[in-house]
Design an enzyme around this catalytic site. Structure first.
Site, PDB file in Angstrom:
ATOM      1  N   SER A 160      -2.471  35.859 -18.739  1.00  0.00           N
ATOM      2  CA  SER A 160      -2.589  34.698 -17.854  1.00  0.00           C
ATOM      3  C   SER A 160      -1.909  34.961 -16.523  1.00  0.00           C
ATOM      4  CB  SER A 160      -1.954  33.461 -18.487  1.00  0.00           C
ATOM      5  OG  SER A 160      -1.968  32.359 -17.591  1.00  0.00           O
ATOM      6  N   TYR A 173       4.966  29.022 -22.346  1.00  0.00           N
ATOM      7  CA  TYR A 173       3.630  29.619 -22.291  1.00  0.00           C
ATOM      8  C   TYR A 173       3.632  30.854 -21.393  1.00  0.00           C
ATOM      9  CZ  TYR A 173      -1.280  30.190 -20.987  1.00  0.00           C
ATOM     10  OH  TYR A 173      -2.533  30.707 -20.738  1.00  0.00           O
TER      11      TYR A 173
END
Length: 268
Positions: A160, A173
């Site tokens: 990501s 995250y």
């Protein structure tokens, strides 16, 4: 085609560089917002699909229908990716079924929003179990099988942009996706000698169900549009080309790389 991935690429005709016909792709997260269109794209490029998915997945039929519409074979195995023993059992079932893999596309993952102080141990456990532990164990099982069989292969992990752009409220995250990148590099170093390339893809802001709350917030939606050089949110389909590239002979000398697909956020 004259080609030996283990002893060096001699020549692959240009028209065959992105051809996945005859390949078998094992996919996690194939029914998700990014996973589904990219998995169908892999099938459209010629790969047979083996989906590792949760029991009674509500999108399972949609995935199967879409893959079979391409003319490719679709098989699935149920697994709780948050449980190490379930992962081990699942891969044993896959190998016992006679599946000889070529490609791993690991797209399964979860996000979570909370401040550092608010993040509970339970949240940490869930994110670590899926985004970190499952990623490692799935890649480990796939790589071990290829090495045992003496076969080359491809591993593509979804990381990501958040590993670089760590915004408030997504620390756990972001940290997990930074692990995926580092894990990818480490595995690439160990497995390159076997003809196994391991790379990752880092999406930016992609309009999926996982980001629905953010994309439907008018202020944040406009922030993303303004912050992104391309002037829009990414779509899951924007990831199809890069994953097919990393799954194909076109990327045989690329390993340990992370490819950013963010429409121009980080370097603006």
């Amino acid at each position: 085609m004259t080609h030996d991935k283990l002893n060096g690429s001699i020549h692959v005709p240009t028209q065959q560089l992105f051809n996945l016909h005859g390949k078998i792709a094992i996919v996690t997260g194939a029914t998700g917002g990014i996973g589904l269109p990219v998995t169908v794209a892999l099938a459209e490029a010629g790969a047979s699909i083996v989906s590792i998915q949760v029991p009674r997945d509500i999108n399972a039929d949609a995935l199967r229908i879409a893959v079979e519409a391409t003319g490719q074979t679709f098989r699935y195995f149920e697994c709780n990716l948050m449980d190490a023993s379930s992962i081990k059992t699942c891969f044993t079932e896959i190998w016992d079924a006679g599946i000889v893999p070529d490609i791993l596309f690991h797209a399964a993952g979860i996000t979570h929003k909370s401040t550092v102080v608010e993040t509970s141990v339970g949240t940490l456990d869930r994110v670590i179990d899926l985004n970190i532990k499952a990623a490692y164990l799935v890649c480990q099982a796939f790589g071990e099988r290829l090495i045992t069989l003496g076969r080359p292969g491809k591993v593509i992990n979804i990381a990501s942009m958040a590993a670089d752009l760590v915004q408030e409220g997504v620390n756990v995250y972001s940290s997990s996706k930074a692990f995926v990148r580092s894990m990818t590099r480490g595995m690439s170093n160990e497995w390159a000698r076997y003809g196994i390339q391991v790379n990752s893809v880092s999406p930016g802001w992609i309009a999926t169900g996982m980001c629905r709350d953010m994309s439907q917030d008018a202020d944040f939606h406009q922030y993303v549009v303004d912050r992104t050089s391309s002037g829009r949110w990414g779509q899951p389909e924007d990831l199809r080309g890069v994953v097919i590239f990393l799954a194909s002979a076109a990327s045989d000398f690329i390993t340990g790389a992370d490819i950013l697909v963010d429409g121009g956020v980080l370097f603006r």
